[in-house]
Design a protein around this motif. Structure first.
Motif, PDB file in Angstrom:
ATOM      1  N   LYS A 111       0.871  -1.175   0.000  1.00  0.00           N
ATOM      2  CA  LYS A 111       0.000   0.000   0.000  1.00  0.00           C
ATOM      3  C   LYS A 111       0.902   1.218   0.000  1.00  0.00           C
ATOM      4  CE  LYS A 111      -3.846  -1.826   2.692  1.00  0.00           C
ATOM      5  NZ  LYS A 111      -4.616  -1.698   3.914  1.00  0.00           N
ATOM      6  N   VAL A 112       0.603   2.178  -0.867  1.00  0.00           N
ATOM      7  CA  VAL A 112       1.393   3.401  -0.966  1.00  0.00           C
ATOM      8  C   VAL A 112       0.540   4.562  -0.488  1.00  0.00           C
ATOM      9  CG1 VAL A 112       2.608   4.953  -2.536  1.00  0.00           C
ATOM     10  CG2 VAL A 112       2.724   2.483  -2.898  1.00  0.00           C
ATOM     11  N   LYS A 113       1.088   5.354   0.421  1.00  0.00           N
ATOM     12  CA  LYS A 113       0.404   6.547   0.930  1.00  0.00           C
ATOM     13  C   LYS A 113       1.429   7.668   1.033  1.00  0.00           C
ATOM     14  CE  LYS A 113      -2.925   3.999   3.734  1.00  0.00           C
ATOM     15  NZ  LYS A 113      -3.388   3.777   5.115  1.00  0.00           N
ATOM     16  N   ASN A 114       1.072   8.841   0.531  1.00  0.00           N
ATOM     17  CA  ASN A 114       1.970   9.991   0.553  1.00  0.00           C
ATOM     18  C   ASN A 114       2.179  10.515   1.969  1.00  0.00           C
ATOM     19  OD1 ASN A 114       1.931   9.789  -2.226  1.00  0.00           O
ATOM     20  ND2 ASN A 114       0.405  11.384  -2.495  1.00  0.00           N
ATOM     21  N   VAL A 115       3.307  11.193   2.179  1.00  0.00           N
ATOM     22  CA  VAL A 115       3.625  11.850   3.449  1.00  0.00           C
ATOM     23  C   VAL A 115       3.765  13.340   3.172  1.00  0.00           C
ATOM     24  CG1 VAL A 115       5.399  12.133   5.244  1.00  0.00           C
ATOM     25  CG2 VAL A 115       4.754   9.846   4.473  1.00  0.00           C
ATOM     26  N   ARG A 116       3.135  14.153   4.028  1.00  0.00           N
ATOM     27  CA  ARG A 116       3.220  15.603   3.900  1.00  0.00           C
ATOM     28  C   ARG A 116       3.736  16.199   5.209  1.00  0.00           C
ATOM     29  NH1 ARG A 116       0.673  15.291  -0.453  1.00  0.00           N
ATOM     30  NH2 ARG A 116      -1.361  15.552  -1.249  1.00  0.00           N
ATOM     31  N   ILE A 117       4.719  17.079   5.068  1.00  0.00           N
ATOM     32  CA  ILE A 117       5.279  17.781   6.226  1.00  0.00           C
ATOM     33  C   ILE A 117       5.080  19.262   5.972  1.00  0.00           C
ATOM     34  CG2 ILE A 117       7.371  18.238   7.567  1.00  0.00           C
ATOM     35  CD1 ILE A 117       8.359  15.422   6.569  1.00  0.00           C
ATOM     36  N   GLY A 118       4.376  19.938   6.877  1.00  0.00           N
ATOM     37  CA  GLY A 118       4.056  21.351   6.707  1.00  0.00           C
ATOM     38  C   GLY A 118       5.258  22.258   6.900  1.00  0.00           C
ATOM     39  N   ASP A 119       4.990  23.550   6.986  1.00  0.00           N
ATOM     40  CA  ASP A 119       6.027  24.559   7.179  1.00  0.00           C
ATOM     41  C   ASP A 119       6.416  24.673   8.654  1.00  0.00           C
ATOM     42  OD1 ASP A 119       5.727  25.156   4.465  1.00  0.00           O
ATOM     43  OD2 ASP A 119       4.342  26.813   4.846  1.00  0.00           O
ATOM     44  N   ASP A 120       7.655  25.115   8.903  1.00  0.00           N
ATOM     45  CA  ASP A 120       8.134  25.408  10.257  1.00  0.00           C
ATOM     46  C   ASP A 120       8.030  24.196  11.185  1.00  0.00           C
ATOM     47  OD1 ASP A 120       9.166  26.993  12.358  1.00  0.00           O
ATOM     48  OD2 ASP A 120       7.148  27.608  12.986  1.00  0.00           O
ATOM     49  N   VAL A 121       8.451  23.040  10.678  1.00  0.00           N
ATOM     50  CA  VAL A 121       8.411  21.786  11.440  1.00  0.00           C
ATOM     51  C   VAL A 121       9.834  21.407  11.826  1.00  0.00           C
ATOM     52  CG1 VAL A 121       7.913  19.301  11.267  1.00  0.00           C
ATOM     53  CG2 VAL A 121       6.290  20.980  10.354  1.00  0.00           C
ATOM     54  N   TRP A 122       9.984  20.859  13.036  1.00  0.00           N
ATOM     55  CA  TRP A 122      11.278  20.370  13.502  1.00  0.00           C
ATOM     56  C   TRP A 122      11.125  18.880  13.791  1.00  0.00           C
ATOM     57  CZ3 TRP A 122      13.520  21.608  18.975  1.00  0.00           C
ATOM     58  CH2 TRP A 122      14.796  21.031  19.107  1.00  0.00           C
ATOM     59  N   ILE A 123      11.981  18.065  13.183  1.00  0.00           N
ATOM     60  CA  ILE A 123      11.933  16.614  13.363  1.00  0.00           C
ATOM     61  C   ILE A 123      13.244  16.171  13.999  1.00  0.00           C
ATOM     62  CG2 ILE A 123      11.656  14.377  12.228  1.00  0.00           C
ATOM     63  CD1 ILE A 123      10.181  15.880   9.962  1.00  0.00           C
ATOM     64  N   GLY A 124      13.146  15.577  15.189  1.00  0.00           N
ATOM     65  CA  GLY A 124      14.323  15.180  15.961  1.00  0.00           C
ATOM     66  C   GLY A 124      15.000  13.922  15.426  1.00  0.00           C
ATOM     67  N   THR A 125      16.222  13.714  15.894  1.00  0.00           N
ATOM     68  CA  THR A 125      17.065  12.596  15.468  1.00  0.00           C
ATOM     69  C   THR A 125      16.348  11.254  15.593  1.00  0.00           C
ATOM     70  OG1 THR A 125      19.038  13.792  16.162  1.00  0.00           O
ATOM     71  CG2 THR A 125      19.251  11.410  15.956  1.00  0.00           C
ATOM     72  N   ARG A 126      16.523  10.445  14.554  1.00  0.00           N
ATOM     73  CA  ARG A 126      16.020   9.070  14.480  1.00  0.00           C
ATOM     74  C   ARG A 126      14.505   8.944  14.587  1.00  0.00           C
ATOM     75  NH1 ARG A 126      20.617   5.149  17.172  1.00  0.00           N
ATOM     76  NH2 ARG A 126      22.151   5.602  15.565  1.00  0.00           N
ATOM     77  N   ALA A 127      13.791  10.009  14.281  1.00  0.00           N
ATOM     78  CA  ALA A 127      12.335   9.896  14.197  1.00  0.00           C
ATOM     79  C   ALA A 127      11.989   9.077  12.961  1.00  0.00           C
ATOM     80  CB  ALA A 127      11.696  11.275  14.126  1.00  0.00           C
ATOM     81  N   ILE A 128      10.878   8.350  13.048  1.00  0.00           N
ATOM     82  CA  ILE A 128      10.380   7.548  11.934  1.00  0.00           C
ATOM     83  C   ILE A 128       8.969   8.033  11.618  1.00  0.00           C
ATOM     84  CG2 ILE A 128       9.724   5.229  11.175  1.00  0.00           C
ATOM     85  CD1 ILE A 128      11.856   4.151  13.173  1.00  0.00           C
ATOM     86  N   ILE A 129       8.737   8.332  10.353  1.00  0.00           N
ATOM     87  CA  ILE A 129       7.424   8.800   9.905  1.00  0.00           C
ATOM     88  C   ILE A 129       6.879   7.754   8.948  1.00  0.00           C
ATOM     89  CG2 ILE A 129       6.185  10.639   8.706  1.00  0.00           C
ATOM     90  CD1 ILE A 129       8.579  12.477   9.647  1.00  0.00           C
TER      91      ILE A 129
END
Length: 169
Positions: A111-129
């Motif tokens: 199954k394929v689903k897109n990922v969207r990340i908005g503006d002014d976002v901070w993602i910390g080390t080794r996070a998994i989305i």
């Protein structure tokens, strides 16, 4: 495989860079990736060691960066907004195996689903989305978080699976 991707992965990707999009090596990376990615904003900072599946399904906005040794599995689209900070070793997935009970997993599709990340976002080390996640403007993803569902604007999420642990003031 696209010749630009081969050049990027083999010759340019692992050269150390500064934390600025203005450095000489970052400018080379920028111009090569601009021919691979679907779209690329201004002042994008791509750190060493990143990997991606296709490249042409990635869009990244102005003043955003991808941290060292990150992996973007762009089977579906990955849309990264403006002013997004990504720490090292982030993993973003857009597909997963199906899991029907009466069929071997290896015989099932994905199954394929897109990922969207908005503006002014901070993602910390080794996070998994994970596939299908929409991270809204201003959100913060804690280090090591596994994000399985959408993240509200200006919320702070952390844990496995990621849960809301606060709000940006």
């Amino acid at each position: 495989m696209n010749i630009r991707k081969i050049i990027f992965m083999a010759a340019v990707n692992n050269i150390p860079t500064t934390n600025s999009s203005r450095g000489f090596v970052n400018k080379i990376k920028y111009h090569i990736l601009k021919g691979i990615f679907k779209s690329m904003g201004k002042n994008v900072n791509i750190r060493p060691g990143i990997k991606f599946a296709k490249g042409y399904n990635i869009s990244i906005g102005d003043n955003s960066g991808i941290g060292d040794s990150s992996f973007l599995q762009d089977i579906g689209e990955i849309i990264i907004g403006n002013d997004v900070l990504m720490a090292p070793e982030i993993m973003i997935f857009t597909s997963n195996h199906e899991m029907k009970r009466n069929e071997l997993i290896r015989n099932q599709g994905i199954k394929v689903k897109n990922v969207r990340i908005g503006d002014d976002v901070w993602i910390g080390t080794r996070a998994i989305i994970l596939p299908g996640v929409n991270i809204k403007n201003g959100a913060v993803i804690a280090a090591g978080a596994v994000v399985t569902k959408d993240v509200e604007e200006y919320s702070i999420v952390g844990g496995v699976p990621a849960r809301k642990i606060g709000m940006r003031e």
